[in-house]
Design a protein around this motif. Structure first.
Motif, mmCIF file in Angstrom:
data_model
loop_
_atom_site.group_PDB
_atom_site.id
_atom_site.type_symbol
_atom_site.label_atom_id
_atom_site.label_comp_id
_atom_site.label_asym_id
_atom_site.label_seq_id
_atom_site.Cartn_x
_atom_site.Cartn_y
_atom_site.Cartn_z
ATOM 1 N N ASN A 1 0.829 -1.213 0.000
ATOM 2 C CA ASN A 1 0.000 0.000 0.000
ATOM 3 C C ASN A 1 0.861 1.260 0.000
ATOM 4 O OD1 ASN A 1 -2.280 -1.523 -0.105
ATOM 5 N ND2 ASN A 1 -2.661 -1.473 2.095
ATOM 6 N N ASN A 2 1.982 1.221 0.728
ATOM 7 C CA ASN A 2 2.894 2.383 0.738
ATOM 8 C C ASN A 2 3.445 2.643 -0.664
ATOM 9 O OD1 ASN A 2 2.566 2.747 3.438
ATOM 10 N ND2 ASN A 2 4.455 1.689 4.039
ATOM 11 N N ALA A 3 3.764 1.556 -1.357
ATOM 12 C CA ALA A 3 4.317 1.709 -2.715
ATOM 13 C C ALA A 3 3.271 2.320 -3.648
ATOM 14 C CB ALA A 3 4.786 0.356 -3.251
ATOM 15 N N VAL A 4 2.018 1.916 -3.478
ATOM 16 C CA VAL A 4 0.950 2.455 -4.323
ATOM 17 C C VAL A 4 0.734 3.942 -4.023
ATOM 18 C CG1 VAL A 4 -1.519 2.332 -4.867
ATOM 19 C CG2 VAL A 4 -0.184 0.247 -4.676
ATOM 20 N N THR A 5 0.754 4.281 -2.744
ATOM 21 C CA THR A 5 0.602 5.701 -2.354
ATOM 22 C C THR A 5 1.719 6.516 -2.987
ATOM 23 O OG1 THR A 5 -0.380 5.022 -0.280
ATOM 24 C CG2 THR A 5 0.450 7.279 -0.374
ATOM 25 N N ALA B 1 -3.859 -3.905 -5.342
ATOM 26 C CA ALA B 1 -3.524 -2.539 -4.935
ATOM 27 C C ALA B 1 -3.300 -1.617 -6.139
ATOM 28 C CB ALA B 1 -2.273 -2.566 -4.047
ATOM 29 N N PHE B 2 -2.732 -2.161 -7.232
ATOM 30 C CA PHE B 2 -2.415 -1.313 -8.394
ATOM 31 C C PHE B 2 -3.554 -1.233 -9.419
ATOM 32 C CE2 PHE B 2 1.996 -1.592 -6.937
ATOM 33 C CZ PHE B 2 2.447 -0.324 -7.232
ATOM 34 N N VAL B 3 -4.386 -2.259 -9.470
ATOM 35 C CA VAL B 3 -5.431 -2.297 -10.500
ATOM 36 C C VAL B 3 -6.361 -1.073 -10.498
ATOM 37 C CG1 VAL B 3 -7.656 -3.492 -10.823
ATOM 38 C CG2 VAL B 3 -5.515 -4.661 -11.330
ATOM 39 N N PRO B 4 -6.730 -0.527 -9.332
ATOM 40 C CA PRO B 4 -7.607 0.665 -9.362
ATOM 41 C C PRO B 4 -7.030 1.819 -10.178
ATOM 42 C CG PRO B 4 -7.558 -0.258 -7.159
ATOM 43 C CD PRO B 4 -6.525 -1.005 -7.945
ATOM 44 N N ILE B 5 -5.706 1.950 -10.219
ATOM 45 C CA ILE B 5 -5.096 3.027 -11.023
ATOM 46 C C ILE B 5 -5.399 2.777 -12.503
ATOM 47 C CG2 ILE B 5 -2.936 4.215 -11.640
ATOM 48 C CD1 ILE B 5 -1.709 3.137 -9.031
ATOM 49 N N MET B 6 -5.352 1.506 -12.901
ATOM 50 C CA MET B 6 -5.644 1.150 -14.298
ATOM 51 C C MET B 6 -7.130 1.301 -14.597
ATOM 52 S SD MET B 6 -3.305 -2.246 -14.764
ATOM 53 C CE MET B 6 -1.522 -2.169 -14.851
ATOM 54 N N ILE B 7 -7.963 0.866 -13.667
ATOM 55 C CA ILE B 7 -9.417 0.951 -13.877
ATOM 56 C C ILE B 7 -9.824 2.407 -14.087
ATOM 57 C CG2 ILE B 7 -11.668 0.673 -12.731
ATOM 58 C CD1 ILE B 7 -10.647 -1.949 -11.550
ATOM 59 N N GLU B 8 -9.205 3.290 -13.318
ATOM 60 C CA GLU B 8 -9.535 4.723 -13.431
ATOM 61 C C GLU B 8 -9.280 5.241 -14.850
ATOM 62 O OE1 GLU B 8 -7.867 7.028 -10.148
ATOM 63 O OE2 GLU B 8 -8.167 8.806 -11.426
ATOM 64 N N LYS B 9 -8.219 4.723 -15.475
ATOM 65 C CA LYS B 9 -7.880 5.191 -16.834
ATOM 66 C C LYS B 9 -8.540 4.344 -17.925
ATOM 67 C CE LYS B 9 -5.194 8.465 -15.489
ATOM 68 N NZ LYS B 9 -5.529 9.866 -15.659
ATOM 69 N N GLY B 10 -9.163 3.227 -17.494
ATOM 70 C CA GLY B 10 -9.842 2.378 -18.470
ATOM 71 C C GLY B 10 -8.891 1.619 -19.373
ATOM 72 N N LYS B 11 -7.685 1.358 -18.890
ATOM 73 C CA LYS B 11 -6.744 0.533 -19.664
ATOM 74 C C LYS B 11 -5.568 0.097 -18.778
ATOM 75 C CE LYS B 11 -3.777 4.220 -21.292
ATOM 76 N NZ LYS B 11 -2.832 4.699 -22.185
ATOM 77 N N GLY B 12 -4.902 -0.951 -19.202
ATOM 78 C CA GLY B 12 -3.734 -1.404 -18.456
ATOM 79 C C GLY B 12 -3.347 -2.813 -18.867
ATOM 80 N N ARG B 13 -2.126 -3.174 -18.513
ATOM 81 C CA ARG B 13 -1.619 -4.512 -18.846
ATOM 82 C C ARG B 13 -0.953 -5.097 -17.602
ATOM 83 N NH1 ARG B 13 0.368 -3.640 -25.081
ATOM 84 N NH2 ARG B 13 -1.301 -2.185 -25.521
ATOM 85 N N ILE B 14 -1.294 -6.320 -17.273
ATOM 86 C CA ILE B 14 -0.616 -7.014 -16.172
ATOM 87 C C ILE B 14 0.110 -8.203 -16.776
ATOM 88 C CG2 ILE B 14 -0.917 -8.276 -14.001
ATOM 89 C CD1 ILE B 14 -3.467 -6.668 -13.504
ATOM 90 N N VAL B 15 1.370 -8.358 -16.380
ATOM 91 C CA VAL B 15 2.154 -9.502 -16.857
ATOM 92 C C VAL B 15 2.684 -10.234 -15.624
ATOM 93 C CG1 VAL B 15 4.143 -10.245 -18.202
ATOM 94 C CG2 VAL B 15 2.812 -8.260 -18.959
ATOM 95 N N ASN B 16 2.344 -11.506 -15.517
ATOM 96 C CA ASN B 16 2.788 -12.303 -14.369
ATOM 97 C C ASN B 16 3.859 -13.302 -14.796
ATOM 98 O OD1 ASN B 16 0.941 -10.952 -12.768
ATOM 99 N ND2 ASN B 16 -0.674 -12.452 -13.113
ATOM 100 N N VAL B 17 4.952 -13.326 -14.047
ATOM 101 C CA VAL B 17 6.072 -14.207 -14.427
ATOM 102 C C VAL B 17 5.920 -15.561 -13.732
ATOM 103 C CG1 VAL B 17 8.569 -14.490 -14.527
ATOM 104 C CG2 VAL B 17 7.557 -12.196 -14.786
ATOM 105 N N SER B 18 5.867 -16.600 -14.540
ATOM 106 C CA SER B 18 5.630 -17.942 -14.022
ATOM 107 C C SER B 18 6.799 -18.876 -14.362
ATOM 108 C CB SER B 18 4.322 -18.482 -14.602
ATOM 109 O OG SER B 18 3.991 -19.704 -14.006
#
Ligand SMILES: NC(=O)c1ccc[n+]([C@@H]2O[C@H](COP(=O)([O-])OP(=O)(O)OC[C@H]3O[C@@H](n4cnc5c(N)ncnc54)[C@H](OP(=O)(O)O)[C@@H]3O)[C@@H](O)[C@H]2O)c1
Length: 264
Positions: free
Chosen positions: A72-76, A135-152
């Motif tokens: 949460n601190n990082a998001v703030t 925690a980060f997705v709301p920033i993307m939702i606000e702009k109506g776009k975004g990409r998440i990449v998960n390393v597996s």
């Protein structure tokens, strides 16, 4: 001309070394603004200083993906510095290098693994992706776009003998990624998985493991194995692409099978 990423903001967890660092450098070299994060401040600062000295638009913030307050601190902090986030790369992970993890030579069983070690690997590789994404997705939702990449990791690693809990932690993470890719479609947020496609030359691959792989003729991939894949996923070529798993080692074949021409 190749991919240019001016104005494209990326946040990478575990960006202080290994594949996270290499991906950060690749994206920065194309003009992106990249925030690297990790727990170890000394290593993180060193990585930041190196990239900054090369003239890149890089930032860094200490972050433990297993700790909600730290996330949460990082998001703030992020919201104080930036008004949008184009791509979140959930790259931080631990495996055989985790404290207490059994040596590759020991030939022991799952019940020999200390509970604390089991928990820390699952908390990092699975819970961490949940905490950071939510925690980060709301920033993307606000702009109506975004990409998440998960390393597996490779599918074979998920169920191979001796891979508890690393393999199952990544399998659970992949299942969660697929659900996220469906749930986030309505917000124009894509979710994809990438993995190198074999053991890779990073701090996670201990010297003992490298010896084992060399003795068994198992090739060790270079730490920049995911660079072309991440560049593609950041590029307009990947607009709307979601729910995929792309293996870095096989990326060219993946492009060919889908008739995608990608000039990086
Ligand atoms: N190396 C391989 O053979 C291999 C193969 C398949 C998949 N992968 C995956 O590739 C990804 C990158 O691994 P790598 O091989 O590049 O490993 P690496 O060189 O050890 O880098 C791991 C990064 O994650 C950070 N990290 C670890 N725990 C963290 C936490 N709780 N919070 C925040 N950051 C944390 C580390 O920094 P701090 O320790 O300072 O926090 C470091 O920056 C991982 O998800 C791994 O599972 C690796």
């Amino acid at each position: 001309m190749g991919v240019r990423l001016q104005g494209f903001n990326v946040f990478i967890t575990g960006g202080s070394c290994g594949m996270g660092y290499e991906m950060a450098k690749e994206l920065l070299s194309r003009g992106a603004t990249v925030v690297i994060s990790a727990r170890g401040v000394e290593k993180l600062n060193k990585a930041y200083e190196k990239l900054k000295s090369e003239g890149y638009d890089v930032y860094s913030i200490p972050l433990d993906v297993t700790n909600e307050e730290s996330v949460n601190n990082a998001v703030t902090w992020y919201k104080e510095h930036f008004d949008h986030l184009d791509m979140l790369v959930n790259n931080a992970g631990i495996g055989n290098n985790a404290p207490g993890m059994i040596s590759i030579k020991d030939n022991k069983h799952f019940y020999d693994i200390p509970v604390s070690t089991f928990k820390s690997i699952v908390e990092t590789n699975f819970n961490g992706i949940f905490l950071v994404s939510r925690a980060f997705v709301p920033i993307m939702i606000e702009k109506g776009k975004g990409r998440i990449v998960n390393v597996s990791t490779s599918a074979s690693t998920m169920t191979r003998k001796g891979m508890i809990p690393y393999g199952p932690s990544k399998a659970a993470m992949e299942a969660m990624s697929t659900i996220l890719s469906e749930e986030l479609k309505e917000f124009e947020i894509t979710v994809n998985i990438i993995c190198p496609g074999g053991p890779t030359d990073t701090d996670m691959t201990t010297e003992e493991m490298k010896t084992f792989f060399n003795e068994n003729d198992i090739p060790i991939l270079k730490s920049n194995i995911l660079n072309k894949t991440i560049l593609f996923l950041a590029s307009p070529n990947a607009d709307g692409l979601t729910g995929e798993k792309i293996i870095g080692k096989e990326f060219n074949e993946w492009l060919k099978n889908r008739n995608i021409s990608f000039e990086c």
